[in-house]
Design an enzyme around this catalytic site. Structure first.
Site, mmCIF file in Angstrom:
data_model
loop_
_atom_site.group_PDB
_atom_site.id
_atom_site.type_symbol
_atom_site.label_atom_id
_atom_site.label_comp_id
_atom_site.label_asym_id
_atom_site.label_seq_id
_atom_site.Cartn_x
_atom_site.Cartn_y
_atom_site.Cartn_z
ATOM 1 N N GLU A 260 -25.263 7.057 -39.131
ATOM 2 C CA GLU A 260 -25.037 8.377 -38.530
ATOM 3 C C GLU A 260 -23.683 8.934 -38.975
ATOM 4 O O GLU A 260 -23.543 10.133 -39.218
ATOM 5 C CB GLU A 260 -25.089 8.288 -37.004
ATOM 6 C CG GLU A 260 -26.472 7.941 -36.478
ATOM 7 C CD GLU A 260 -26.464 7.731 -34.983
ATOM 8 O OE1 GLU A 260 -27.137 8.536 -34.288
ATOM 9 O OE2 GLU A 260 -25.814 6.787 -34.502
ATOM 10 N N GLU B 167 -22.398 12.105 -24.750
ATOM 11 C CA GLU B 167 -21.860 12.361 -23.420
ATOM 12 C C GLU B 167 -20.361 12.693 -23.495
ATOM 13 O O GLU B 167 -19.862 13.578 -22.797
ATOM 14 C CB GLU B 167 -22.064 11.153 -22.508
ATOM 15 C CG GLU B 167 -23.515 10.814 -22.239
ATOM 16 C CD GLU B 167 -24.140 9.848 -23.246
ATOM 17 O OE1 GLU B 167 -23.750 9.833 -24.443
ATOM 18 O OE2 GLU B 167 -25.034 9.094 -22.833
ATOM 19 N N LYS C 236 -29.436 16.144 -29.408
ATOM 20 C CA LYS C 236 -29.497 15.332 -30.628
ATOM 21 C C LYS C 236 -30.980 15.135 -30.964
ATOM 22 O O LYS C 236 -31.570 14.089 -30.676
ATOM 23 C CB LYS C 236 -28.792 13.996 -30.386
ATOM 24 C CG LYS C 236 -28.579 13.178 -31.630
ATOM 25 C CD LYS C 236 -27.718 11.955 -31.309
ATOM 26 C CE LYS C 236 -27.468 11.144 -32.551
ATOM 27 N NZ LYS C 236 -26.620 9.975 -32.259
ATOM 28 N N TYR D 107 -16.953 35.443 -26.195
ATOM 29 C CA TYR D 107 -17.849 34.362 -26.586
ATOM 30 C C TYR D 107 -17.790 34.044 -28.069
ATOM 31 O O TYR D 107 -18.246 32.978 -28.483
ATOM 32 C CB TYR D 107 -19.281 34.541 -26.077
ATOM 33 C CG TYR D 107 -19.956 35.854 -26.348
ATOM 34 C CD1 TYR D 107 -20.554 36.109 -27.563
ATOM 35 C CD2 TYR D 107 -20.040 36.816 -25.354
ATOM 36 C CE1 TYR D 107 -21.204 37.301 -27.797
ATOM 37 C CE2 TYR D 107 -20.686 38.022 -25.577
ATOM 38 C CZ TYR D 107 -21.269 38.250 -26.806
ATOM 39 O OH TYR D 107 -21.920 39.443 -27.032
#
Length: 119
Positions: free
Chosen positions: A21, A71, A97, A51
């Site tokens: 990864e 997380e 993900k 924004y």
């Protein structure tokens, strides 16, 4: 409570537990709900939460430092948004993900975190 939502922000990044990864990276999708009282504000950017600046902060957090856990990434994004934009009262951040290395068929994996100003 009113909110502005940035949904489906996609970035290529290298988060994850496995070295593959880190080497190859993957697509991450971010949603951010920005809760703040905007009813009755003047029609001026200075009176709002910009924004475009929120997007830039999210992009920097996602594509910057590598995290093993989504997380942790969700927490970094949520805390930065609250720090950078004091008008925000509550933020909810989802880090998706969709290509997580799981042995099976699934639509999505995501971490969701809601934080209030001062937390």
């Amino acid at each position: 409570m009113s909110r502005v939502v940035l949904e489906g922000l996609e970035f290529h990044a290298r988060h994850g537990v496995y070295e593959t990864e880190a080497a190859l990276g993957a697509r991450f999708v971010i949603d951010a709900e920005l809760h703040w009282p905007f009813a009755g504000i003047p029609d001026e950017l200075a009176a709002a939460v910009n924004y475009a600046a929120v997007y830039d902060a999210i992009r920097e957090e996602v594509t910057g430092e590598r995290h093993r856990l989504i997380e942790v990434l969700a927490g970094r994004i949520a805390r930065r948004l609250l720090r950078d934009h004091p008008r925000l009262e509550v933020v909810t951040v989802r880090v998706h993900k969709p290509f997580a290395p799981l042995p099976g068929v699934f639509r999505d994996v995501y971490a969701e975190l809601t934080l209030r100003q001062g937390e």
